[in-house]
Write a protein that holds these residues in place. Sequence first.
Motif, PDB file in Angstrom:
ATOM      1  N   VAL A 123     -16.839 -14.076 -12.461  1.00 27.29           N
ATOM      2  CA  VAL A 123     -18.247 -14.053 -12.892  1.00 27.29           C
ATOM      3  C   VAL A 123     -18.794 -12.637 -12.779  1.00 27.29           C
ATOM      4  CG1 VAL A 123     -20.564 -14.886 -12.360  1.00 27.29           C
ATOM      5  CG2 VAL A 123     -18.630 -16.477 -12.317  1.00 27.29           C
ATOM      6  N   GLU A 124     -18.479 -11.967 -11.684  1.00 25.32           N
ATOM      7  CA  GLU A 124     -18.925 -10.581 -11.504  1.00 25.32           C
ATOM      8  C   GLU A 124     -18.174  -9.646 -12.445  1.00 25.32           C
ATOM      9  OE1 GLU A 124     -19.330  -7.153  -7.984  1.00 25.32           O
ATOM     10  OE2 GLU A 124     -18.757  -9.213  -7.467  1.00 25.32           O
ATOM     11  N   SER A 125     -16.858  -9.829 -12.562  1.00 28.32           N
ATOM     12  CA  SER A 125     -16.053  -8.926 -13.383  1.00 28.32           C
ATOM     13  C   SER A 125     -16.491  -8.920 -14.839  1.00 28.32           C
ATOM     14  CB  SER A 125     -14.576  -9.339 -13.285  1.00 28.32           C
ATOM     15  OG  SER A 125     -13.739  -8.429 -13.964  1.00 28.32           O
ATOM     16  N   ARG A 126     -16.878 -10.069 -15.368  1.00 30.90           N
ATOM     17  CA  ARG A 126     -17.220 -10.151 -16.786  1.00 30.90           C
ATOM     18  C   ARG A 126     -18.658  -9.722 -17.076  1.00 30.90           C
ATOM     19  NH1 ARG A 126     -16.864 -16.475 -18.323  1.00 30.90           N
ATOM     20  NH2 ARG A 126     -16.270 -15.461 -20.304  1.00 30.90           N
ATOM     21  N   ALA A 127     -19.430  -9.485 -16.021  1.00 32.05           N
ATOM     22  CA  ALA A 127     -20.844  -9.162 -16.226  1.00 32.05           C
ATOM     23  C   ALA A 127     -21.030  -7.845 -16.972  1.00 32.05           C
ATOM     24  CB  ALA A 127     -21.568  -9.126 -14.880  1.00 32.05           C
ATOM     25  N   ASP A 128     -20.230  -6.841 -16.647  1.00 28.73           N
ATOM     26  CA  ASP A 128     -20.291  -5.542 -17.320  1.00 28.73           C
ATOM     27  C   ASP A 128     -19.043  -4.761 -16.945  1.00 28.73           C
ATOM     28  OD1 ASP A 128     -20.818  -3.996 -14.809  1.00 28.73           O
ATOM     29  OD2 ASP A 128     -22.752  -5.005 -14.889  1.00 28.73           O
ATOM     30  N   ARG A 129     -18.936  -3.529 -17.431  1.00 28.69           N
ATOM     31  CA  ARG A 129     -17.720  -2.739 -17.194  1.00 28.69           C
ATOM     32  C   ARG A 129     -17.821  -1.803 -15.993  1.00 28.69           C
ATOM     33  NH1 ARG A 129     -15.342  -0.942 -23.147  1.00 28.69           N
ATOM     34  NH2 ARG A 129     -15.989  -2.810 -24.304  1.00 28.69           N
ATOM     35  N   SER A 130     -18.907  -1.899 -15.229  1.00 29.00           N
ATOM     36  CA  SER A 130     -19.097  -0.934 -14.144  1.00 29.00           C
ATOM     37  C   SER A 130     -19.303  -1.574 -12.784  1.00 29.00           C
ATOM     38  CB  SER A 130     -20.301  -0.036 -14.465  1.00 29.00           C
ATOM     39  OG  SER A 130     -21.486  -0.821 -14.616  1.00 29.00           O
ATOM     40  N   ASN A 131     -19.222  -2.917 -12.682  1.00 29.18           N
ATOM     41  CA  ASN A 131     -19.441  -3.560 -11.387  1.00 29.18           C
ATOM     42  C   ASN A 131     -18.223  -3.395 -10.481  1.00 29.18           C
ATOM     43  OD1 ASN A 131     -17.678  -6.182 -11.536  1.00 29.18           O
ATOM     44  ND2 ASN A 131     -18.738  -6.082 -13.521  1.00 29.18           N
ATOM     45  N   ASP A 132     -18.371  -3.783  -9.218  1.00 26.94           N
ATOM     46  CA  ASP A 132     -17.325  -3.559  -8.222  1.00 26.94           C
ATOM     47  C   ASP A 132     -16.019  -4.282  -8.543  1.00 26.94           C
ATOM     48  OD1 ASP A 132     -18.998  -1.931  -6.781  1.00 26.94           O
ATOM     49  OD2 ASP A 132     -19.572  -3.475  -5.321  1.00 26.94           O
ATOM     50  N   LYS A 133     -16.120  -5.348  -9.315  1.00 26.41           N
ATOM     51  CA  LYS A 133     -14.914  -6.107  -9.654  1.00 26.41           C
ATOM     52  C   LYS A 133     -14.575  -6.001 -11.139  1.00 26.41           C
ATOM     53  CE  LYS A 133     -14.975  -9.286  -5.764  1.00 26.41           C
ATOM     54  NZ  LYS A 133     -15.927  -8.480  -4.969  1.00 26.41           N
ATOM     55  N   ALA A 134     -15.056  -4.964 -11.762  1.00 29.48           N
ATOM     56  CA  ALA A 134     -14.821  -4.801 -13.206  1.00 29.48           C
ATOM     57  C   ALA A 134     -13.332  -4.714 -13.541  1.00 29.48           C
ATOM     58  CB  ALA A 134     -15.548  -3.547 -13.702  1.00 29.48           C
ATOM     59  N   ASP A 135     -12.555  -4.181 -12.607  1.00 33.74           N
ATOM     60  CA  ASP A 135     -11.121  -3.992 -12.864  1.00 33.74           C
ATOM     61  C   ASP A 135     -10.258  -5.026 -12.137  1.00 33.74           C
ATOM     62  OD1 ASP A 135      -9.009  -2.514 -14.073  1.00 33.74           O
ATOM     63  OD2 ASP A 135      -8.596  -1.534 -12.159  1.00 33.74           O
ATOM     64  N   TRP A 136     -10.849  -6.121 -11.689  1.00 40.87           N
ATOM     65  CA  TRP A 136     -10.094  -7.123 -10.944  1.00 40.87           C
ATOM     66  C   TRP A 136      -9.301  -8.053 -11.860  1.00 40.87           C
ATOM     67  CZ3 TRP A 136     -11.222  -9.442  -5.629  1.00 40.87           C
ATOM     68  CH2 TRP A 136     -11.503  -8.430  -4.711  1.00 40.87           C
ATOM     69  N   TYR A 137      -9.586  -8.051 -13.143  1.00 34.18           N
ATOM     70  CA  TYR A 137      -8.878  -8.872 -14.118  1.00 34.18           C
ATOM     71  C   TYR A 137      -8.332  -7.975 -15.208  1.00 34.18           C
ATOM     72  CZ  TYR A 137     -10.869 -12.882 -11.692  1.00 34.18           C
ATOM     73  OH  TYR A 137     -11.196 -13.801 -10.727  1.00 34.18           O
ATOM     74  N   VAL A 138      -7.451  -8.501 -16.031  1.00 33.43           N
ATOM     75  CA  VAL A 138      -6.821  -7.702 -17.079  1.00 33.43           C
ATOM     76  C   VAL A 138      -7.720  -7.710 -18.314  1.00 33.43           C
ATOM     77  CG1 VAL A 138      -4.767  -7.357 -18.495  1.00 33.43           C
ATOM     78  CG2 VAL A 138      -4.533  -8.281 -16.167  1.00 33.43           C
ATOM     79  N   TRP A 139      -8.435  -6.611 -18.510  1.00 36.17           N
ATOM     80  CA  TRP A 139      -9.340  -6.439 -19.642  1.00 36.17           C
ATOM     81  C   TRP A 139      -8.761  -5.395 -20.593  1.00 36.17           C
ATOM     82  CZ3 TRP A 139     -13.545  -9.501 -20.260  1.00 36.17           C
ATOM     83  CH2 TRP A 139     -14.062 -10.158 -19.141  1.00 36.17           C
ATOM     84  N   ALA A 140      -9.044  -5.535 -21.869  1.00 34.54           N
ATOM     85  CA  ALA A 140      -8.557  -4.559 -22.858  1.00 34.54           C
ATOM     86  C   ALA A 140      -9.474  -4.571 -24.078  1.00 34.54           C
ATOM     87  CB  ALA A 140      -7.126  -4.878 -23.276  1.00 34.54           C
ATOM     88  N   ASP A 141      -9.586  -3.409 -24.695  1.00 38.38           N
ATOM     89  CA  ASP A 141     -10.367  -3.302 -25.932  1.00 38.38           C
ATOM     90  C   ASP A 141      -9.622  -3.951 -27.085  1.00 38.38           C
ATOM     91  OD1 ASP A 141     -12.446  -1.856 -24.720  1.00 38.38           O
ATOM     92  OD2 ASP A 141     -11.400   0.052 -25.031  1.00 38.38           O
ATOM     93  N   ALA A 142     -10.390  -4.371 -28.072  1.00 42.10           N
ATOM     94  CA  ALA A 142      -9.799  -4.897 -29.301  1.00 42.10           C
ATOM     95  C   ALA A 142      -9.135  -3.771 -30.082  1.00 42.10           C
ATOM     96  CB  ALA A 142     -10.870  -5.550 -30.159  1.00 42.10           C
ATOM     97  N   LYS A 143      -8.207  -4.140 -30.943  1.00 37.79           N
ATOM     98  CA  LYS A 143      -7.690  -3.177 -31.901  1.00 37.79           C
ATOM     99  C   LYS A 143      -8.808  -2.807 -32.882  1.00 37.79           C
ATOM    100  CE  LYS A 143      -2.832  -4.689 -31.868  1.00 37.79           C
ATOM    101  NZ  LYS A 143      -1.740  -5.289 -32.689  1.00 37.79           N
ATOM    102  N   PRO A 144      -8.650  -1.727 -33.615  1.00 34.85           N
ATOM    103  CA  PRO A 144      -9.720  -1.308 -34.547  1.00 34.85           C
ATOM    104  C   PRO A 144     -10.164  -2.410 -35.510  1.00 34.85           C
ATOM    105  CG  PRO A 144      -8.116   0.443 -34.321  1.00 34.85           C
ATOM    106  CD  PRO A 144      -7.562  -0.724 -33.578  1.00 34.85           C
ATOM    107  N   ASP A 145      -9.268  -3.347 -35.822  1.00 31.57           N
ATOM    108  CA  ASP A 145      -9.635  -4.430 -36.745  1.00 31.57           C
ATOM    109  C   ASP A 145     -10.215  -5.643 -36.024  1.00 31.57           C
ATOM    110  OD1 ASP A 145      -7.394  -5.458 -35.523  1.00 31.57           O
ATOM    111  OD2 ASP A 145      -6.273  -5.815 -37.370  1.00 31.57           O
ATOM    112  N   GLY A 146     -10.443  -5.514 -34.699  1.00 28.55           N
ATOM    113  CA  GLY A 146     -11.057  -6.587 -33.931  1.00 28.55           C
ATOM    114  C   GLY A 146     -10.092  -7.598 -33.365  1.00 28.55           C
ATOM    115  N   THR A 147      -8.814  -7.500 -33.670  1.00 29.22           N
ATOM    116  CA  THR A 147      -7.831  -8.453 -33.175  1.00 29.22           C
ATOM    117  C   THR A 147      -7.430  -8.124 -31.737  1.00 29.22           C
ATOM    118  OG1 THR A 147      -6.064  -7.144 -34.173  1.00 29.22           O
ATOM    119  CG2 THR A 147      -6.938  -8.977 -35.470  1.00 29.22           C
TER     120      THR A 147
END
Length: 565
Positions: free
Chosen positions: A127-151
Motif C-alpha cells: 500500500v505504501e510502495s504503490r502510493a508514489d515513487r519516493s516513499n520509504d518502501k518505493a523500492d520494496w517491490y519490483v517496479w518498472a516503466d512501460a516500454k515506449p509503446d505502453g506495453t
Amino acid sequence: MTYQDPNMTQDTALITDPDWWRGAVIYQIYPRSYQDSNGDGIGDLAGIIQRLPHVASLGVDAIWLSPFFTSPMLDFGYDVSDYRDVDPMFGTLADFDALIAKAHELGIKIIIDLVLSHTSDQHPWFVESRADRSNDKADWYVWADAKPDGTPPNNWLSIFGGPAWQWDTARMQYYLHNFLAEQPDLNFHNAEVRQELLDVARFWLERGVDGFRLDTVNFYYCDAELRDNPPLPEDQRNDNIAPAVNPYNHQDHLHDKNQPENLGFLRDLRDLLNEYDAITTVGEVGDSHRGSEIQAEYTGGGDKLHMAYDFALLGHVHPTGTRIAEVMAKAESFSQDSWGCWAYSNHDVERHGSRWALSDAAQRTYAALLMSLRGSACIYQGEELGLPEADVAFDDLQDPYGIRFWPKFKGRDGCRTPMVWKSDNQNGGFSDSKPWLPVASEHLALSVEAQEDASGSMLNFYRRLIAFRKTVPALAKGDFTLIHADDTHIRFERSHNGTRAICAFNLSDEDQSFELPSGAWKVEAKAPFTVSRDGNSVTLPGWQAVFAVSSGSNTAQNSEESGHG
C-alpha cells in the motif's frame, strides 16, 4: 479400538538430533480443510489441535502447516497481508501457541509455510510502495516503466495466466506478479526487504516452530536487468509447473527466477536458523527443467537449505521404474551432499491416485517406494486414506486458477476438499455447517472412522509402513545404489552404518523374480504385501514390494515373512 503401533513413540534421539529432518516423514495439513471447530465451514487451528492424535498415530516426525497468516484469501493464504499474525478465520496467536505446545507434547515437530517471494496487494508494505515513487518502501517491490509503446517491460508470464506485469495508475508503472495480480513480488535486490523477511522468520522461531517450508523458493530474485525469457521448444514443454493449456510453458524461464543472487539470501537465512536448535527448511523448487540441479545447488554444502523438493514426482508423467531411476540419478549427479524431499501429492496438484490412475494395490506399492527413496518424504492429508481427486462442479469452484482455465484445467480445489473423519455425516465429520468446498461423496466410505479398526485398510498400512521405516535407519538416512530398473520393476539398495536394505518394487500385474546377493538377509513384506523365497531367489507377485535387510553384525538371519508385520 484405536490402532496403536508399538513403534509409534518418538525416539528421544530424534528429538535432540539436529539432523532429525534427514529422512523424516512430514505430514502436510491444509488448515482450511482439516477440521472446523467453530461451525463456520472452514478449518482452523483449534480443529487441527483436536485432530493431532490422528497425526501422532501415523508415526510421522513433523507437520507442514500451509499458510494461516492474515490474508484477504484470494489465493487462500498464499497472499499474505500480515506475516506476524494469524488470520481470524483460523484463530489467534494463542491458538497457534497451543498447537505448538500440543504437537511437541505428542512428539511432532511443526514446520510452517513461509511465503516470502510475494505478498498480498493489501499488505501495508505494498500500500505504501504503490502510493508514489519516493516513499520509504518505493523500492520494496519490483517496479518498472512501460516500454515506449505502453506495453509491459518484458515478456514474462504469470503462472496464473497472462502477463506477469500489472499497470498501476498511482505510480504510472508496472509491478511484477508471478502469480495473481493481487500478489506483487517483493524486490529481493533491496537489502531492507531481505532483512525484514529474516526478522519475520525470527518472529516464528521465537514462538517455537521447528522449521519452514519455503514457498516458491527459487522465485525470490528476478533478473535485475529484466531481460526477456527465450522461447522454449515445443518438444521440451511439460505440465509439471503449469497446466498444458497455460502459455507459461512456452518460455524458458531463465530470467524471472533461479537467479544466482538467491544463494546469498539462503546463506543469510541459514545463519539465522543456526542460532536455534534443530531447525530445518524445505524449499519448494518450481522449475520443470532445472529442478534437480537447483535442488542440489540450494541444499548442497550445508550452508543453505536443509532440504528441497522439485516437481519431478508431482507431475503427470507416470513414475515407472525407469522414470524413478532417472529422477534419482539426476538428483545424485548434481551433488552428493544435497538432500531431497519427495512427494507425490500436495495442495497444488491432482491427487496422485487419480493423476496416475492407480489401483489400491498400486497406491500401496508406490507409498512403499516413496518411503524408501533417498531423502525425506512428504505425505498430504488424505493420502493416508487413499483419497482420489474430488470432482468439484464449476459452481462450487473457489480456486481462481481453475476458474481461469476451466474446463481444460479444473484447478486445485479437487485436492483441497475437506478431510473425511466420519462416514455417516454428509460433511464427513469435518464441520457442522456447509463446508467451504463440498465433501466428495466417494470420500465418505474412506473416512478415518471407516478405516480405523480395519487391519487391512490403507490407513493402517501407512501406519505400519512408517513404523517399519523407523526400524531400518538405512531407509531413512542411507545411501542409495540402483541395482536394476525397467518400466515395470525397480530395485535398489540403501545402506547406513553397516546395515543394508535391498528394496524391490513390482510395478506390474505379472510376477517378477530376482536374486539376492550372498549373505544373511531378513526378507520382509509388510502387509498386505506377500513374497515367495527359495534361498536367495525371491519372487514378487504383481504390485508388491519387499525389503531384504542385512546387518554387518550378522544379527539379521535368513528368514521369511509372508505379509505379516
